[in-house]
Design a protein around this motif. Structure first.
Motif, PDB file in Angstrom:
ATOM      1  N   GLY A 353       0.805  -1.218   0.000  1.00 25.43           N
ATOM      2  CA  GLY A 353       0.000   0.000   0.000  1.00 25.43           C
ATOM      3  C   GLY A 353       0.831   1.257   0.000  1.00 25.43           C
ATOM      4  N   GLN A 354       2.169   1.078   0.098  1.00 33.45           N
ATOM      5  CA  GLN A 354       3.095   2.206   0.126  1.00 33.45           C
ATOM      6  C   GLN A 354       4.217   1.877  -0.859  1.00 33.45           C
ATOM      7  N   LEU A 355       4.223   2.571  -1.995  1.00 31.92           N
ATOM      8  CA  LEU A 355       5.119   2.213  -3.093  1.00 31.92           C
ATOM      9  C   LEU A 355       5.929   3.410  -3.545  1.00 31.92           C
ATOM     10  N   HIS A 389      -1.550   9.967  -3.284  1.00 34.19           N
ATOM     11  CA  HIS A 389      -2.511   8.886  -3.038  1.00 34.19           C
ATOM     12  C   HIS A 389      -3.354   8.729  -4.291  1.00 34.19           C
ATOM     13  N   ALA A 390      -3.614   7.482  -4.650  1.00 40.02           N
ATOM     14  CA  ALA A 390      -4.346   7.221  -5.888  1.00 40.02           C
ATOM     15  C   ALA A 390      -5.232   5.994  -5.731  1.00 40.02           C
ATOM     16  N   ALA A 391      -6.318   5.996  -6.450  1.00 40.16           N
ATOM     17  CA  ALA A 391      -7.139   4.794  -6.564  1.00 40.16           C
ATOM     18  C   ALA A 391      -6.508   3.883  -7.616  1.00 40.16           C
ATOM     19  N   LEU A 400      -3.812   3.493  -2.877  1.00 39.43           N
ATOM     20  CA  LEU A 400      -2.381   3.245  -2.810  1.00 39.43           C
ATOM     21  C   LEU A 400      -1.637   4.550  -2.593  1.00 39.43           C
ATOM     22  N   HIS A 401      -0.726   4.573  -1.612  1.00 35.78           N
ATOM     23  CA  HIS A 401       0.208   5.685  -1.484  1.00 35.78           C
ATOM     24  C   HIS A 401       1.386   5.413  -2.416  1.00 35.78           C
ATOM     25  N   ILE A 402       1.738   6.406  -3.215  1.00 33.84           N
ATOM     26  CA  ILE A 402       2.795   6.215  -4.200  1.00 33.84           C
ATOM     27  C   ILE A 402       3.651   7.470  -4.286  1.00 33.84           C
ATOM     28  N   ALA A 403       4.961   7.278  -4.372  1.00 33.61           N
ATOM     29  CA  ALA A 403       5.912   8.374  -4.571  1.00 33.61           C
ATOM     30  C   ALA A 403       6.655   8.121  -5.868  1.00 33.61           C
ATOM     31  N   LEU A 404       6.584   9.069  -6.781  1.00 36.75           N
ATOM     32  CA  LEU A 404       7.246   8.971  -8.073  1.00 36.75           C
ATOM     33  C   LEU A 404       8.484   9.865  -8.038  1.00 36.75           C
ATOM     34  N   LYS A 405       9.655   9.247  -7.975  1.00 31.05           N
ATOM     35  CA  LYS A 405      10.897   9.987  -7.765  1.00 31.05           C
ATOM     36  C   LYS A 405      11.693  10.124  -9.049  1.00 31.05           C
ATOM     37  N   SER A 406      11.963  11.351  -9.440  1.00 28.00           N
ATOM     38  CA  SER A 406      12.895  11.575 -10.535  1.00 28.00           C
ATOM     39  C   SER A 406      14.241  10.957 -10.175  1.00 28.00           C
ATOM     40  N   GLY A 407      14.887  10.364 -11.159  1.00 29.23           N
ATOM     41  CA  GLY A 407      16.128   9.642 -10.883  1.00 29.23           C
ATOM     42  C   GLY A 407      17.173  10.433 -10.152  1.00 29.23           C
TER      43      GLY A 407
END
Length: 426
Positions: A353-355, A389-391, A400-407
């Protein structure tokens, strides 16, 4: 429902959340859409960010997608358009920054805009038209080894001029230091000289605030996420309390890393060095047809109860080049992205649930595989990287909690820091 003030087009998914993060920090209510929506969004957002996956695709396709996003945003009543690209200004050799900017200017019927990838909080500064990453010129940084968009020239006027037939000029640091009025005077002078695009110097946040005021009347701003810090002041907004509040975090914790940047290599090494459970993806085995994604998911299922797990294709530049030499650049990237997307989806189905997802192309593949269409922007982990947070139809709880990290973003302990931030703030 009022119309949003700012309509944003981002050329990758991590860049979109980076931009949205800076707007939320300034108190704006922001909705991020994955791709161009099919219908209006039911929201009272002050800004809408449309996230595209257009940074490295053919320029004609990037233009078509960006124009579709512009058309949709204008239909929502947005007042100003923001084209967001990477703070390292990276693009294919043929462009995508120049051609997309040209197309947006034509569609908006305007004769001038600015370009500024500066984000001083993350060490991206522009001085005399040259882009620095920390204390290094862009072409001397790790970006010279980027597997898809290697940057070998730090002079942004020269880089952008090669991608457009419009004339490119410069608003230098002395003008920016003179404040908003000086910037506006310089813009007027450049326009009178037939200059249509101007690189703008910026070395600190005060520069961004002065620039933001000067750009208030520009129909189109093109920039990294840093310039967004200075724009909300133009709309007369009161900061929205709780703008970054997310639901409570649940489920397992995982990291999917496809970025091969210097920063992400260090973050992966730090996680493993501190005893983190990790599974390496071998592109050559993928190319042979091995079901590496299923292997990774079976491994992760056994590890998740004990703490965060990392599945990574991150590698050093020499290793990346060796794989690309065997498989080809495009094919190597495609098979890794496909595997990472399948792994992200499988992790969510197994209760993650945490990605955290590291890398722009990887983030695009994972978000699409997860069936995510919109993101709610939450607390900042590090400059340019928020939790969201997204469905997702693949998440066990539906969310789902999601973090999109630039490289290139984040400190060496970013992964550990991110999970601690979520537990503290979400």
């Amino acid at each position: 429902m009022k119309a949003p003030f700012l309509g944003c087009i981002a050329d990758d998914f991590t860049g979109a959340t980076d931009l949205a993060n800076n707007l939320v920090r300034a108190g704006m209510r922001v909705v991020q859409s994955i791709g161009v929506p099919d219908a209006p969004l039911d929201t009272d957002a002050d800004a809408i960010v449309v996230a595209l996956k257009s940074r490295t695709i053919p320029a004609a396709e990037a233009v078509a997608q960006s124009l579709a996003a512009l058309k949709w945003l204008r239909a929502q009543g947005t007042q100003q358009t923001y084209f967001k690209y990477c703070s390292t200004f990276d693009s294919t050799a043929e462009g995508n920054i120049g051609p997309v900017t040209d197309a947006l200017m034509d569609a908006l019927q305007i004769d001038f805009t600015i370009a500024c990838p500066a984000f001083p909080e993350n060490g991206r500064t522009v001085f005399k038209g040259y882009l620095f990453v920390g204390d290094e010129l862009l072409h001397e940084s790790g970006m010279r080894n980027h597997p898809l968009t290697p940057m070998t020239d730090s002079n942004l006027v020269r880089v952008l001029q090669a991608q457009t037939t419009r004339r490119v000029g410069l608003i230098d640091h002395r003008t920016v230091a003179g404040g908003t009025a000086a910037i506006e005077t310089r813009i007027a002078a450049l326009r009178s000289q037939g200059v249509s695009m101007a690189i703008v110097d910026a070395t600190d946040n005060e520069d961004l605030m002065q620039m933001g005021r000067a750009f208030a009347t520009l129909p189109l701003v093109t920039a990294g996420s840093g310039v967004a810090i200075g724009l909300p002041q133009n709309f007369g907004l009161d900061a929205v309390a709780g703008a970054a509040q997310l639901p409570a975090a649940r489920g397992g914790r995982a990291i999917v890393s496809g970025s091969c940047s210097t920063a992400t290599n260090a973050q992966v090494a730090n996680f493993i060095g501190h005893g983190g459970a990790a599974f390496a993806i071998d592109p050559l085995r993928l190319a042979e047809g091995a079901d590496v994604a299923s292997e990774a998911l079976a491994w992760a299922e056994e590890q998740l109860a004990d703490g965060p797990v990392l599945v990574y294709a991150t590698a050093q530049p020499d290793a990346v080049r060796a794989v690309q030499a065997q498989l080809g650049v495009a094919h190597a990237g495609e098979i890794v992205e496909h595997a990472m997307g399948a792994i992200a989806r499988g992790l969510a189905e197994r209760g993650v649930g945490q990605l955290i997802v590291a890398g722009g192309e990887t983030s695009g593949a994972c978000v699409q595989s997860l069936g995510i269409t919109t993101l709610r922007i939450g607390p900042q982990i590090a400059p340019g990287v928020p939790w969201c947070h997204a469905a997702s139809p693949h998440a066990k709880d539906g969310g789902l909690h999601i973090a999109l990290k630039s490289g290139n973003f984040g400190a060496v302990d970013f992964f550990t820091q991110a999970f601690a931030t979520l537990g503290r703030d979400a």
